[in-house]
Design a protein around this motif. Structure first.
Motif, PDB file in Angstrom:
ATOM      1  N   SER A 179      95.553 -20.596   6.106  1.00 29.42           N
ATOM      2  CA  SER A 179      96.177 -19.554   6.918  1.00 29.42           C
ATOM      3  C   SER A 179      97.522 -19.154   6.337  1.00 29.42           C
ATOM      4  CB  SER A 179      96.358 -20.049   8.361  1.00 29.42           C
ATOM      5  OG  SER A 179      95.105 -20.305   8.969  1.00 29.42           O
ATOM      6  N   PHE A 180      98.289 -20.141   5.894  1.00 29.16           N
ATOM      7  CA  PHE A 180      99.594 -19.863   5.296  1.00 29.16           C
ATOM      8  C   PHE A 180      99.446 -18.961   4.073  1.00 29.16           C
ATOM      9  CE2 PHE A 180     103.020 -20.756   2.330  1.00 29.16           C
ATOM     10  CZ  PHE A 180     104.145 -20.674   3.135  1.00 29.16           C
ATOM     11  N   GLN A 181      98.480 -19.251   3.224  1.00 28.61           N
ATOM     12  CA  GLN A 181      98.262 -18.443   2.028  1.00 28.61           C
ATOM     13  C   GLN A 181      97.813 -17.027   2.390  1.00 28.61           C
ATOM     14  OE1 GLN A 181      95.466 -20.941  -0.060  1.00 28.61           O
ATOM     15  NE2 GLN A 181      97.076 -22.066  -1.145  1.00 28.61           N
ATOM     16  N   THR A 182      97.050 -16.912   3.475  1.00 24.40           N
ATOM     17  CA  THR A 182      96.635 -15.586   3.933  1.00 24.40           C
ATOM     18  C   THR A 182      97.842 -14.769   4.389  1.00 24.40           C
ATOM     19  OG1 THR A 182      94.459 -16.405   4.629  1.00 24.40           O
ATOM     20  CG2 THR A 182      95.213 -14.330   5.604  1.00 24.40           C
ATOM     21  N   ILE A 183      98.750 -15.409   5.105  1.00 26.64           N
ATOM     22  CA  ILE A 183      99.969 -14.729   5.557  1.00 26.64           C
ATOM     23  C   ILE A 183     100.790 -14.278   4.359  1.00 26.64           C
ATOM     24  CG2 ILE A 183     102.179 -15.107   6.731  1.00 26.64           C
ATOM     25  CD1 ILE A 183     100.668 -16.916   8.702  1.00 26.64           C
ATOM     26  N   GLU A 184     100.923 -15.159   3.367  1.00 30.56           N
ATOM     27  CA  GLU A 184     101.638 -14.782   2.149  1.00 30.56           C
ATOM     28  C   GLU A 184     100.960 -13.587   1.472  1.00 30.56           C
ATOM     29  OE1 GLU A 184     103.977 -18.358  -0.034  1.00 30.56           O
ATOM     30  OE2 GLU A 184     101.802 -18.418  -0.210  1.00 30.56           O
ATOM     31  N   TYR A 185      99.651 -13.618   1.420  1.00 33.85           N
ATOM     32  CA  TYR A 185      98.914 -12.550   0.759  1.00 33.85           C
ATOM     33  C   TYR A 185      99.116 -11.213   1.471  1.00 33.85           C
ATOM     34  CZ  TYR A 185      95.091  -9.471  -0.433  1.00 33.85           C
ATOM     35  OH  TYR A 185      94.371  -8.371  -0.805  1.00 33.85           O
ATOM     36  N   ILE A 186      99.068 -11.227   2.797  1.00 32.16           N
ATOM     37  CA  ILE A 186      99.243  -9.981   3.559  1.00 32.16           C
ATOM     38  C   ILE A 186     100.596  -9.348   3.218  1.00 32.16           C
ATOM     39  CG2 ILE A 186      99.556  -9.024   5.873  1.00 32.16           C
ATOM     40  CD1 ILE A 186      97.545 -11.126   6.867  1.00 32.16           C
ATOM     41  N   ALA A 187     101.637 -10.171   3.257  1.00 32.47           N
ATOM     42  CA  ALA A 187     102.979  -9.659   2.963  1.00 32.47           C
ATOM     43  C   ALA A 187     103.093  -9.204   1.511  1.00 32.47           C
ATOM     44  CB  ALA A 187     104.017 -10.739   3.265  1.00 32.47           C
ATOM     45  N   ASP A 188     102.552  -9.991   0.592  1.00 32.66           N
ATOM     46  CA  ASP A 188     102.639  -9.636  -0.833  1.00 32.66           C
ATOM     47  C   ASP A 188     101.842  -8.378  -1.140  1.00 32.66           C
ATOM     48  OD1 ASP A 188     104.210 -11.841  -1.234  1.00 32.66           O
ATOM     49  OD2 ASP A 188     102.609 -13.091  -2.082  1.00 32.66           O
ATOM     50  N   ARG A 189     100.705  -8.195  -0.455  1.00 35.16           N
ATOM     51  CA  ARG A 189      99.880  -7.023  -0.709  1.00 35.16           C
ATOM     52  C   ARG A 189     100.612  -5.738  -0.310  1.00 35.16           C
ATOM     53  NH1 ARG A 189      96.550  -5.577  -4.191  1.00 35.16           N
ATOM     54  NH2 ARG A 189      98.044  -3.881  -4.245  1.00 35.16           N
TER      55      ARG A 189
ATOM     56  N   ALA B 211     106.611  -9.490  10.118  1.00 35.30           N
ATOM     57  CA  ALA B 211     106.117 -10.621  10.910  1.00 35.30           C
ATOM     58  C   ALA B 211     105.677 -11.757   9.993  1.00 35.30           C
ATOM     59  CB  ALA B 211     104.960 -10.170  11.800  1.00 35.30           C
ATOM     60  N   CYS B 212     104.993 -11.408   8.912  1.00 38.22           N
ATOM     61  CA  CYS B 212     104.520 -12.423   7.969  1.00 38.22           C
ATOM     62  C   CYS B 212     105.690 -13.091   7.249  1.00 38.22           C
ATOM     63  CB  CYS B 212     103.562 -11.806   6.968  1.00 38.22           C
ATOM     64  SG  CYS B 212     101.977 -11.289   7.680  1.00 38.22           S
ATOM     65  N   ARG B 213     106.635 -12.290   6.774  1.00 39.50           N
ATOM     66  CA  ARG B 213     107.799 -12.853   6.075  1.00 39.50           C
ATOM     67  C   ARG B 213     108.581 -13.786   6.996  1.00 39.50           C
ATOM     68  NH1 ARG B 213     106.508 -12.042   0.886  1.00 39.50           N
ATOM     69  NH2 ARG B 213     106.310  -9.830   0.328  1.00 39.50           N
ATOM     70  N   ASP B 214     108.749 -13.376   8.243  1.00 42.60           N
ATOM     71  CA  ASP B 214     109.520 -14.180   9.195  1.00 42.60           C
ATOM     72  C   ASP B 214     108.801 -15.482   9.551  1.00 42.60           C
ATOM     73  OD1 ASP B 214     111.422 -12.212   9.188  1.00 42.60           O
ATOM     74  OD2 ASP B 214     110.837 -11.335  11.122  1.00 42.60           O
ATOM     75  N   ALA B 215     107.471 -15.483   9.459  1.00 40.89           N
ATOM     76  CA  ALA B 215     106.708 -16.689   9.815  1.00 40.89           C
ATOM     77  C   ALA B 215     106.656 -17.684   8.666  1.00 40.89           C
ATOM     78  CB  ALA B 215     105.287 -16.305  10.226  1.00 40.89           C
ATOM     79  N   ILE B 216     106.843 -17.211   7.455  1.00 35.94           N
ATOM     80  CA  ILE B 216     106.674 -18.069   6.276  1.00 35.94           C
ATOM     81  C   ILE B 216     107.672 -19.223   6.261  1.00 35.94           C
ATOM     82  CG2 ILE B 216     107.003 -18.128   3.775  1.00 35.94           C
ATOM     83  CD1 ILE B 216     105.578 -15.423   3.646  1.00 35.94           C
ATOM     84  N   GLU B 217     108.940 -18.947   6.544  1.00 37.30           N
ATOM     85  CA  GLU B 217     109.960 -20.000   6.462  1.00 37.30           C
ATOM     86  C   GLU B 217     109.710 -21.141   7.455  1.00 37.30           C
ATOM     87  OE1 GLU B 217     114.821 -20.640   6.731  1.00 37.30           O
ATOM     88  OE2 GLU B 217     113.959 -18.625   6.691  1.00 37.30           O
ATOM     89  N   PRO B 218     109.524 -20.853   8.766  1.00 38.79           N
ATOM     90  CA  PRO B 218     109.276 -21.972   9.689  1.00 38.79           C
ATOM     91  C   PRO B 218     107.967 -22.709   9.399  1.00 38.79           C
ATOM     92  CG  PRO B 218     109.030 -19.844  10.801  1.00 38.79           C
ATOM     93  CD  PRO B 218     109.656 -19.567   9.486  1.00 38.79           C
TER      94      PRO B 218
END
Length: 401
Positions: free
Chosen positions: A158-168, A189-196
């Motif tokens: 899930s974490f990698q998916t969030i990273e991918y969404i933001a990077d895409r 939303a994705c960028r803000d979720a990555i750190e925590p």
């Protein structure tokens, strides 16, 4: 590792196309099967170059007609029909490349806005809404709420998916494509979720390593002690009944070590999953460093000539397993060589054990036969007693005593 991540992004991008389409359409690279012409240079360096040249009017008309059908189907809660219409709409305007939304954006912001809105509605109607729609509707807090309780492997996926969404989205921006307001919100939303989430994974990694250390060095539990004592009692009982001395070839301490090793290996695997950091050298991973330490501990026990060959063989196997996990190839080779060296002694031990088991089996069979004969004698004695009593009773009755 960078190349591997780029490959993963490409594969996820292709998967996104398939999921968005709902149906398979036939397009060879950037070749338009409707017009028989090459369009939308997939090697274009900018979004403007990619969108160069207007699509034929009939293809644009087909796109809007299918988009209308998709919206109508969603109004009637017909998700499958909506997905099929979206797939046909996309096939009408697809210009090649890996990212489908770029082709739609070539039609301008109004079309792209309608497309995204419809796509989001379809995702909202899914039995289990994905992370993209969660980011759109619930922001950072929604993503964290969904991902945080997930087990290690699912969490990382899930974490990698969030990273991918933001990077895409950022990749599209760098490509020169316009970014819709909803896309900006999703990216944020994705960028803000990555750190925590990264912080949580780091804490899980550390706590799992701590749990592994405790598992490897812990004493036996009451339940384990009782179980191991039961094994000793069973061996002693067998020795007494069979009349054969059975020496335990696997001490309780060895069995406990196997329990510890099993727990340790499982926790090391979990800890490795929790570690989100990329390593060029796998031996530099904390889990690999810990595995080397455990391998050395098991190797030291395996080299103890005072232990039985069977016990040493198992300890060598444990050492090899740890070394292989950490990719300590030189140590793997040395441990395997040491293990091979004791195989003749292990074979002789196994043959002795087999002979002891056969002897014990014969002793038990003989003892069982003795018990059966004793039972028969007891039954015979009881029958004789009853017969004598019956005769005495009959005589007393005859003599009128």
């Amino acid at each position: 590792m960078v190349a591997l991540r780029q490959l993963n992004l490409l594969l996820m991008s292709i998967a996104t196309i398939i999921a968005t389409m709902g149906t398979v359409f036939s397009v060879q690279a950037d070749f338009n099967v409707h017009t028989g012409q090459w369009e939308g240079d997939v090697s274009a360096q900018t979004f403007t170059e990619y969108c160069r040249g207007d699509l034929p009017a009939d293809q644009q008309a087909s796109f809007y007609a299918q988009l209308d059908l998709a919206e109508q189907a969603l109004a009637a809660q017909k998700t499958t029909a909506a997905e099929a219409a979206m797939g046909k709409a996309l096939s009408a305007v697809y210009r090649g490349g890996a990212e489908s939304d770029i082709s739609v954006k070539c039609l301008g912001e109004p079309a792209a806005r309608r497309w995204l809105t419809t796509k989001l509605v379809i995702q909202r109607l899914a039995p289990q809404p994905g992370l993209y729609i969660t980011a759109a509707d619930r922001g950072k807090d929604g993503l964290i709420e969904i991902v945080s309780p997930q087990p290690a492997a699912r969490f990382v996926q899930s974490f990698q998916t969030i990273e991918y969404i933001a990077d895409r989205i950022e990749t599209d921006r760098q490509y020169g494509a316009f970014i819709l307001a909803q896309e900006n919100a999703i990216e944020k939303a994705c960028r803000d979720a990555i750190e925590p989430l990264t912080k949580q994974a780091r804490q899980k990694h550390q706590s799992t390593l701590a749990a592994e250390d405790k598992a490897f060095t812990r004493p036996a539990t009451e339940q384990e002690t009782a179980a191991l004592n039961a094994i000793d009692d069973a061996e002693e009982f067998t020795s007494v009944i069979a009349g054969v001395e059975l020496n335990a070839t696997t001490p309780k301490e060895t069995l406990l070590a196997q329990l510890r090793v099993h727990e340790s290996r499982e926790l090391l695997r979990e800890a490795r999953i929790w570690n989100l950091k990329d390593y060029d050298d796998i031996q530099a991973r904390p889990t690999s460093q810990r595995a080397q330490k455990r391998g050395e501990a098991m190797l030291a026990q395996a080299n103890d000539t005072g232990l039985s060959p069977g016990t040493r063989d198992q300890f060598y196997e444990d050492a090899i397993g740890y070394y292989e996990f950490g990719h300590w190839n030189t140590q793997v080779t040395k441990a395997k060589s040491a293990k091979d060296a004791i195989q003749p002694a292990l074979k002789a031990e196994n043959e002795r054990q087999q002979a002891d088991r056969e002897k014990a089996k014969e002793g038990l069979a003989s003892r069982a036969e003795q018990i059966k004969q004793a039972q028969k004698e007891m039954m015979k004695t009881e029958a004789e007693k009853k017969s004598f009593k019956d005769e005495a009773d009959a005589l007393e009755a005859e003599l009128d005593f």
